[in-house]
Design a protein around this motif. Sequence first.
Motif, PDB file in Angstrom:
ATOM      1  N   ARG A   1       0.836  -1.208   0.000  1.00  0.00           N
ATOM      2  CA  ARG A   1       0.000   0.000   0.000  1.00  0.00           C
ATOM      3  C   ARG A   1       0.873   1.261   0.000  1.00  0.00           C
ATOM      4  O   ARG A   1       0.616   2.211  -0.732  1.00  0.00           O
TER       5      ARG A   1
ATOM      6  N   GLY B   1       2.416   1.847  -3.387  1.00  0.00           N
ATOM      7  CA  GLY B   1       1.442   2.417  -4.319  1.00  0.00           C
ATOM      8  C   GLY B   1       1.213   3.899  -4.072  1.00  0.00           C
ATOM      9  O   GLY B   1       1.117   4.691  -5.023  1.00  0.00           O
ATOM     10  N   GLU B   2       1.141   4.273  -2.804  1.00  0.00           N
ATOM     11  CA  GLU B   2       0.929   5.678  -2.472  1.00  0.00           C
ATOM     12  C   GLU B   2       2.142   6.527  -2.850  1.00  0.00           C
ATOM     13  O   GLU B   2       2.003   7.652  -3.332  1.00  0.00           O
TER      14      GLU B   2
ATOM     15  N   ALA C   1       4.278   5.819  -5.237  1.00  0.00           N
ATOM     16  CA  ALA C   1       4.341   5.866  -6.695  1.00  0.00           C
ATOM     17  C   ALA C   1       3.403   6.929  -7.260  1.00  0.00           C
ATOM     18  O   ALA C   1       3.673   7.497  -8.326  1.00  0.00           O
ATOM     19  N   SER C   2       2.333   7.246  -6.532  1.00  0.00           N
ATOM     20  CA  SER C   2       1.378   8.245  -7.024  1.00  0.00           C
ATOM     21  C   SER C   2       1.832   9.680  -6.749  1.00  0.00           C
ATOM     22  O   SER C   2       1.234  10.620  -7.269  1.00  0.00           O
ATOM     23  N   LEU C   3       2.886   9.868  -5.974  1.00  0.00           N
ATOM     24  CA  LEU C   3       3.379  11.211  -5.665  1.00  0.00           C
ATOM     25  C   LEU C   3       4.226  11.751  -6.810  1.00  0.00           C
ATOM     26  O   LEU C   3       4.819  10.995  -7.589  1.00  0.00           O
ATOM     27  N   SER C   4       4.316  13.079  -6.894  1.00  0.00           N
ATOM     28  CA  SER C   4       5.188  13.679  -7.912  1.00  0.00           C
ATOM     29  C   SER C   4       6.644  13.487  -7.496  1.00  0.00           C
ATOM     30  O   SER C   4       6.959  13.338  -6.317  1.00  0.00           O
ATOM     31  N   ARG C   5       7.539  13.514  -8.461  1.00  0.00           N
ATOM     32  CA  ARG C   5       8.963  13.245  -8.184  1.00  0.00           C
ATOM     33  C   ARG C   5       9.598  14.291  -7.271  1.00  0.00           C
ATOM     34  O   ARG C   5      10.564  14.002  -6.579  1.00  0.00           O
TER      35      ARG C   5
ATOM     36  N   SER D   1       8.188  15.660  -4.681  1.00  0.00           N
ATOM     37  CA  SER D   1       7.469  15.657  -3.413  1.00  0.00           C
ATOM     38  C   SER D   1       8.455  15.578  -2.241  1.00  0.00           C
ATOM     39  O   SER D   1       9.444  14.844  -2.284  1.00  0.00           O
TER      40      SER D   1
END
Length: 83
Positions: free
Chosen positions: A51, A54-55, A57-61, A63
């Motif tokens: 989990r 996945g979270e 991976a959804s963030l901008s580089r 971040s």
Amino acid sequence: MPFNDRCWTRPPAALVIAMIFLSCCATEDSEPGGLSVCPPVVDYGRVEQQRAAGEIASLSRDSVIIGWRSDYAVLRDQARACR
């Protein structure tokens, strides 16, 4: 009181400094059940790891959390090495 009585008493500051240096050398607790020298490492389950991946991976580089995650990984490695 003889004139040399003061020569035989240690100043309080010297005793405090000596105690600080002696306590800095401690590698273990003096009492069982006390605070540990090494911080505990929390074990995360497979589901939690997936989990989190996945979270992340959804963030901008760019971040900030990505950098924090790297710092946390280093702290976990240091805590493991401490044990």
